[in-house]
Scaffold this active site. Sequence first.
Site, PDB file in Angstrom:
ATOM      1  N   ASP A 177       0.854  -1.179   0.000  1.00  0.00           N
ATOM      2  CA  ASP A 177       0.000   0.000   0.000  1.00  0.00           C
ATOM      3  C   ASP A 177       0.896   1.237   0.000  1.00  0.00           C
ATOM      4  O   ASP A 177       1.889   1.277   0.748  1.00  0.00           O
ATOM      5  CB  ASP A 177      -0.935   0.035   1.207  1.00  0.00           C
ATOM      6  CG  ASP A 177      -2.126   0.939   0.979  1.00  0.00           C
ATOM      7  OD1 ASP A 177      -3.241   0.415   0.765  1.00  0.00           O
ATOM      8  OD2 ASP A 177      -1.966   2.174   0.980  1.00  0.00           O
ATOM      9  N   CYS A 200     -15.197   0.288  -3.899  1.00  0.00           N
ATOM     10  CA  CYS A 200     -16.426   0.263  -3.097  1.00  0.00           C
ATOM     11  C   CYS A 200     -17.229   1.526  -3.406  1.00  0.00           C
ATOM     12  O   CYS A 200     -17.791   2.164  -2.522  1.00  0.00           O
ATOM     13  CB  CYS A 200     -16.130   0.134  -1.605  1.00  0.00           C
ATOM     14  SG  CYS A 200     -15.004   1.368  -0.935  1.00  0.00           S
ATOM     15  N   ASP A 234      -7.552  -2.805  -5.184  1.00  0.00           N
ATOM     16  CA  ASP A 234      -8.729  -2.341  -4.439  1.00  0.00           C
ATOM     17  C   ASP A 234      -8.544  -0.837  -4.322  1.00  0.00           C
ATOM     18  O   ASP A 234      -8.018  -0.323  -3.333  1.00  0.00           O
ATOM     19  CB  ASP A 234      -8.781  -3.019  -3.077  1.00  0.00           C
ATOM     20  CG  ASP A 234     -10.051  -2.685  -2.314  1.00  0.00           C
ATOM     21  OD1 ASP A 234     -10.902  -1.959  -2.861  1.00  0.00           O
ATOM     22  OD2 ASP A 234     -10.185  -3.131  -1.166  1.00  0.00           O
TER      23      ASP A 234
END
Length: 429
Positions: free
Chosen positions: A263, A359, A306
Amino acid sequence: MRLGGRLAAAIEVLRDMEQRRRPVAEALKDWGLSHRFAGSGDRGAIGNIVYDTLRRRLSAAWLMDDDSVRGQAFGALILEWGLSPDAINTELTGDRFAPEPLSADELAGVQRRLREQMPDEVRADCPDWVVPHLQAAFGEAWAQEAAGLADRPPLDLRANTLMSDRETVLRELGETGAEPMRIASQGVRIAPIAGGGRHPNVQAEPAFQKGWFEIQDEGSQVAAELAGAKPGMQVLDYCAGGGGKTLALAAIMKNEGRIVAHDSEKQRLAPIFDRLRRSEVRNVEVMARAPELEPLVGSMDIVLIDAPCTGSGTWRRRPDAKWRLSQKQVDQRCREQADILDKASRFVKPGGRLVYITCSVFDAENRDQLEAFAARNEAFKIVDHVALWRESFPDAADLARVDARGGIRLSPALSGTDGFYFSALERAG
């Protein structure tokens, strides 16, 4: 505390948020610290009223014909708690800590509104500027889907098949009313709470401490299953964050092969280490620095992104976020997503797969990003998402919006999940 005191406290928290423009979690925490006499049940009920008011801000204000936080909070009790206006007034009578009861005019007005049809733009409970985004994504079902994003969420869990299975977890959590999920193969769901109730503290369960399950929304679990990971593969989780999908992939791969969790904001990786230990995951390497990834260029079977996004699909859980979001933030996220796609795609090997997930429910962050990336990268071809969905979830054909070249979309109203988007491309061999 009686309902009146809890309602007054919720109004106080909402006013604090309005005046100081602060997140709901921060405002509730500060209220609790300055009112230590309030028990856990009181704090939970106050939090429910606050969250319900934020979820149903427009519809509650419309019902009460009052867009003040007081009006919204009363409206939320009627819409979400199932209390009649008269029942609320009865509860407030004689409670010196309660706000002023509803007046005769307010009672009459609410009864009149309860007989009327709520307009779509009201029951959607979202900012006006968001409506075109929702209409583009959901067509005629946009208001229903928007209302779903304003519902109370369930508590979703994933059985960790490295140490347990769904049937065992269901037995362990039998007293909570847990049920198997409709889509995710290892998913366990505890239904949304009602009224002033609270979800059970599942993290205090021995089964959680043993690593038998993780907290993870069903949409996130479904995305991990769709990625196509298999034992022995080389996988890069490029935006791993706290590691939810990393752990799900490790279980799918049976601890075989290799997963690299990365990340760009290394502080987001902090929770992953304890989660890996508790879940007994052994095939994950955490790499926080971008230069560490360079030896992986062109060698990964799957690169999963993601992507950072607006989080519009998570408004059930973070209702204050939808009122703070702006078009400027959407545009910023879109630029970041395009950059991440270009950077991460370098690691996919010939014949490998690039998976892009958000999302969000906005096309600008989802389908548009997929199509734009495919247009500027001829080596990558969009997979047949209809075939992928049918192969992965043959019994859930009607629980997702699937477009062969446009990706897979999950939503609260249709799928029962948070709003999620999944797409995949394959690199030419």
